[in-house]
Design a protein around this motif. Structure first.
Motif, PDB file in Angstrom:
ATOM      1  N   VAL A   1      -3.012  -3.870 -16.479  1.00  0.00           N
ATOM      2  CA  VAL A   1      -3.084  -2.437 -16.174  1.00  0.00           C
ATOM      3  C   VAL A   1      -1.770  -2.007 -15.539  1.00  0.00           C
ATOM      4  O   VAL A   1      -1.347  -2.589 -14.536  1.00  0.00           O
ATOM      5  N   MET A   2      -1.124  -0.997 -16.132  1.00  0.00           N
ATOM      6  CA  MET A   2       0.166  -0.524 -15.621  1.00  0.00           C
ATOM      7  C   MET A   2       0.031   0.832 -14.949  1.00  0.00           C
ATOM      8  O   MET A   2      -0.736   1.689 -15.399  1.00  0.00           O
ATOM      9  N   TYR A   3       0.782   1.007 -13.871  1.00  0.00           N
ATOM     10  CA  TYR A   3       0.866   2.296 -13.191  1.00  0.00           C
ATOM     11  C   TYR A   3       2.289   2.490 -12.705  1.00  0.00           C
ATOM     12  O   TYR A   3       2.802   1.683 -11.921  1.00  0.00           O
ATOM     13  N   LEU A   4       2.940   3.522 -13.185  1.00  0.00           N
ATOM     14  CA  LEU A   4       4.269   3.919 -12.738  1.00  0.00           C
ATOM     15  C   LEU A   4       5.282   2.761 -12.801  1.00  0.00           C
ATOM     16  O   LEU A   4       6.010   2.496 -11.851  1.00  0.00           O
ATOM     17  N   GLY A   5       5.281   2.047 -13.925  1.00  0.00           N
ATOM     18  CA  GLY A   5       6.259   0.981 -14.133  1.00  0.00           C
ATOM     19  C   GLY A   5       5.907  -0.357 -13.525  1.00  0.00           C
ATOM     20  O   GLY A   5       6.687  -1.300 -13.595  1.00  0.00           O
ATOM     21  N   LYS A   6       4.714  -0.453 -12.926  1.00  0.00           N
ATOM     22  CA  LYS A   6       4.267  -1.700 -12.283  1.00  0.00           C
ATOM     23  C   LYS A   6       2.955  -2.174 -12.912  1.00  0.00           C
ATOM     24  O   LYS A   6       2.116  -1.350 -13.298  1.00  0.00           O
ATOM     25  N   ILE A   7       2.768  -3.494 -12.977  1.00  0.00           N
ATOM     26  CA  ILE A   7       1.456  -4.033 -13.333  1.00  0.00           C
ATOM     27  C   ILE A   7       0.658  -4.166 -12.038  1.00  0.00           C
ATOM     28  O   ILE A   7       1.085  -4.836 -11.102  1.00  0.00           O
ATOM     29  N   VAL A   8      -0.495  -3.494 -11.993  1.00  0.00           N
ATOM     30  CA  VAL A   8      -1.295  -3.503 -10.761  1.00  0.00           C
ATOM     31  C   VAL A   8      -2.482  -4.462 -10.850  1.00  0.00           C
ATOM     32  O   VAL A   8      -3.044  -4.859  -9.826  1.00  0.00           O
ATOM     33  N   GLU A   9      -2.876  -4.822 -12.091  1.00  0.00           N
ATOM     34  CA  GLU A   9      -3.980  -5.767 -12.253  1.00  0.00           C
ATOM     35  C   GLU A   9      -3.830  -6.477 -13.594  1.00  0.00           C
ATOM     36  O   GLU A   9      -3.457  -5.863 -14.595  1.00  0.00           O
ATOM     37  N   LEU A  10      -4.130  -7.772 -13.599  1.00  0.00           N
ATOM     38  CA  LEU A  10      -4.030  -8.582 -14.815  1.00  0.00           C
ATOM     39  C   LEU A  10      -5.226  -9.518 -14.831  1.00  0.00           C
ATOM     40  O   LEU A  10      -5.442 -10.283 -13.891  1.00  0.00           O
ATOM     41  N   SER A  11      -6.018  -9.426 -15.907  1.00  0.00           N
ATOM     42  CA  SER A  11      -7.271 -10.158 -15.903  1.00  0.00           C
ATOM     43  C   SER A  11      -7.746 -10.455 -17.310  1.00  0.00           C
ATOM     44  O   SER A  11      -7.308  -9.817 -18.278  1.00  0.00           O
TER      45      SER A  11
ATOM     46  N   VAL B   1      12.074   6.568  -5.364  1.00  0.00           N
ATOM     47  CA  VAL B   1      12.178   5.218  -4.800  1.00  0.00           C
ATOM     48  C   VAL B   1      11.011   5.011  -3.837  1.00  0.00           C
ATOM     49  O   VAL B   1      10.826   5.793  -2.906  1.00  0.00           O
ATOM     50  N   HIS B   2      10.212   3.984  -4.082  1.00  0.00           N
ATOM     51  CA  HIS B   2       9.024   3.727  -3.274  1.00  0.00           C
ATOM     52  C   HIS B   2       9.288   2.642  -2.242  1.00  0.00           C
ATOM     53  O   HIS B   2       9.822   1.584  -2.567  1.00  0.00           O
ATOM     54  N   LYS B   3       8.869   2.912  -1.012  1.00  0.00           N
ATOM     55  CA  LYS B   3       8.954   1.894   0.042  1.00  0.00           C
ATOM     56  C   LYS B   3       7.684   1.055   0.084  1.00  0.00           C
ATOM     57  O   LYS B   3       7.701  -0.098   0.490  1.00  0.00           O
ATOM     58  N   GLY B   4       6.580   1.681  -0.285  1.00  0.00           N
ATOM     59  CA  GLY B   4       5.298   0.992  -0.241  1.00  0.00           C
ATOM     60  C   GLY B   4       4.638   0.962  -1.608  1.00  0.00           C
ATOM     61  O   GLY B   4       5.311   0.993  -2.645  1.00  0.00           O
ATOM     62  N   CYS B   5       3.312   0.883  -1.616  1.00  0.00           N
ATOM     63  CA  CYS B   5       2.534   0.817  -2.853  1.00  0.00           C
ATOM     64  C   CYS B   5       2.781   2.061  -3.704  1.00  0.00           C
ATOM     65  O   CYS B   5       2.757   3.194  -3.209  1.00  0.00           O
ATOM     66  N   TYR B   6       3.028   1.850  -4.983  1.00  0.00           N
ATOM     67  CA  TYR B   6       3.323   2.960  -5.901  1.00  0.00           C
ATOM     68  C   TYR B   6       2.127   3.902  -6.061  1.00  0.00           C
ATOM     69  O   TYR B   6       2.281   5.056  -6.434  1.00  0.00           O
ATOM     70  N   PHE B   7       0.933   3.391  -5.781  1.00  0.00           N
ATOM     71  CA  PHE B   7      -0.297   4.180  -5.956  1.00  0.00           C
ATOM     72  C   PHE B   7      -0.736   4.845  -4.651  1.00  0.00           C
ATOM     73  O   PHE B   7      -1.751   5.534  -4.615  1.00  0.00           O
ATOM     74  N   TYR B   8       0.052   4.678  -3.594  1.00  0.00           N
ATOM     75  CA  TYR B   8      -0.353   5.107  -2.249  1.00  0.00           C
ATOM     76  C   TYR B   8      -0.776   6.582  -2.198  1.00  0.00           C
ATOM     77  O   TYR B   8      -1.809   6.919  -1.614  1.00  0.00           O
ATOM     78  N   GLU B   9       0.006   7.474  -2.800  1.00  0.00           N
ATOM     79  CA  GLU B   9      -0.234   8.917  -2.671  1.00  0.00           C
ATOM     80  C   GLU B   9      -1.556   9.367  -3.285  1.00  0.00           C
ATOM     81  O   GLU B   9      -2.095  10.408  -2.924  1.00  0.00           O
ATOM     82  N   ARG B  10      -2.090   8.592  -4.229  1.00  0.00           N
ATOM     83  CA  ARG B  10      -3.317   9.003  -4.917  1.00  0.00           C
ATOM     84  C   ARG B  10      -4.505   8.086  -4.615  1.00  0.00           C
ATOM     85  O   ARG B  10      -5.612   8.333  -5.097  1.00  0.00           O
TER      86      ARG B  10
END
Length: 338
Positions: free
Chosen positions: A242-252, A299-308
């Motif tokens: 599962v990708m979000y904003l250029g990152k893989i957040v889950e792989l299963s 540029v993100h300092k923390g989790c890319y999904f933080y705002e949502r």
């Protein structure tokens, strides 16, 4: 659907892949003022005979990932190892050999076929190129190539009598079959399928997916399959990223992901997909995410999904979560599980 076997050596290994596109200002003296972080540090492996599906909403970097792996875009950083070869640093002749075993099926069957070439020319082109360079074993003559084109057409469900027709004379589903035949021509080990059914009618989608599954069993193919449709990914994939904003957040593993999603974004994605059972559909709760997807040049300092994220914590704002192995076939990048 093939079984996933972790004991095998991976056919394709992607490590910390980044694909940043510069944002520039000025006409003569250009100055870079930022970058679109289309793919921002992803890692995964694809094993022989499996289908790894990559899913996510539009703009998350799925198609860019595939194009970077195929070296259609030169990656900003990271490594792509295919069948023992480092594609990022490979010389052109080695890359050409690797591409024989790594083919692509493109999203748009209307744009991916040359309108000035006949079906015969489109399917035979890779065979002709590699024959002329003495890269086929055994080499193929004109008559052999002609016979191979006809066999491939029939295998993907096209009448061989149509080989002298042009792409505009075919429907969307037929054009995608032409694209599949072209991808199969060099007998590849892996096919990178970039949303191959998203431009097709639903009834045609199932035909193409069934064809791809049959070809995988017959030829021992490996797929890296891109889609934004969760039902399509569930149907064809052995494992899902599962990708979000250029990152893989889950792989299963596919079944595990759909029955036990862990990342808040994965849960939201699955809650948005309709279930064809009125009773279950009435009882379940939709997860409505707040806000919009951040700009990919941020540029993100923390989790890319933080705002949502509905489960965000203070720690998430300043620390990017690493991928953590939850079980043998399940990894997630979320501070809830660290």
């Amino acid at each position: 659907m093939p079984e996933h076997n972790n004991s095998k050596q991976p056919l394709l290994t992607v490590t910390d892949l980044k694909q940043h596109f510069p944002i520039e200002t000025g006409f003569i003296f250009k100055k870079q003022i930022g970058a679109v972080r289309a793919v921002d540090g992803i890692s995964f492996s694809v094993y022989p005979g499996e289908t790894l599906g990559i899913v996510g909403e539009s703009g998350c970097g799925k198609s860019t990932t595939v194009r970077s792996i195929a070296q259609l875009y030169k990656p900003t950083s990271g490594s792509v190892w295919f069948n023992g070869l480092d594609l990022v640093n490979a010389p052109q002749d080695k890359l050409l050999i690797a591409r024989k075993e790594m083919q692509m099926i493109f999203q748009d069957p209307y744009a991916s076929l040359n309108p000035r070439m006949t079906v015969r020319q489109i399917i035979s082109e890779p065979l002709t190129i590699y024959s002329n360079r003495n890269m086929l074993d055994p080499p193929m003559g004109k008559q052999e190539i002609e016979g191979e084109v006809e066999e491939l057409m029939e295998r993907v469900g096209l009448n061989r009598l149509f080989k002298n027709r042009y792409p505009h004379e075919f429907s969307g589903g037929q054009r995608q079959r032409i694209g599949i035949a072209r991808a199969l021509a060099l007998n590849p080990k892996i096919i990178l399928a970039d949303e191959p059914v998203s431009a097709l009618d639903v009834s045609i989608q199932s035909q193409i997916l069934n064809l791809l599954s049959e070809l995988q069993k017959e030829r021992g193919l490996t797929y890296l399959f891109i889609a934004h449709d969760l039902a399509v990914i569930e149907y064809i994939s052995t494992r899902v990223a599962v990708m979000y904003l250029g990152k893989i957040v889950e792989l299963s593993a596919s079944g595990e992901l759909y029955h036990n999603p862990l990342h808040p974004y994965t849960k939201a994605l699955l809650s948005a997909a309709p279930i064809p059972d009125p009773e279950i559909e009435r009882k379940r709760k939709r997860i409505i995410l707040s806000g919009d997807v951040p700009s990919p040049n941020k540029v993100h300092k923390g989790c890319y999904f933080y705002e949502r994220c509905p489960n965000r914590m203070d720690h998430c704002a300043t620390n990017i979560p690493p991928m953590k192995k939850i079980s043998d076939n399940h990894e997630v990048a979320c501070w809830l599980y660290q």
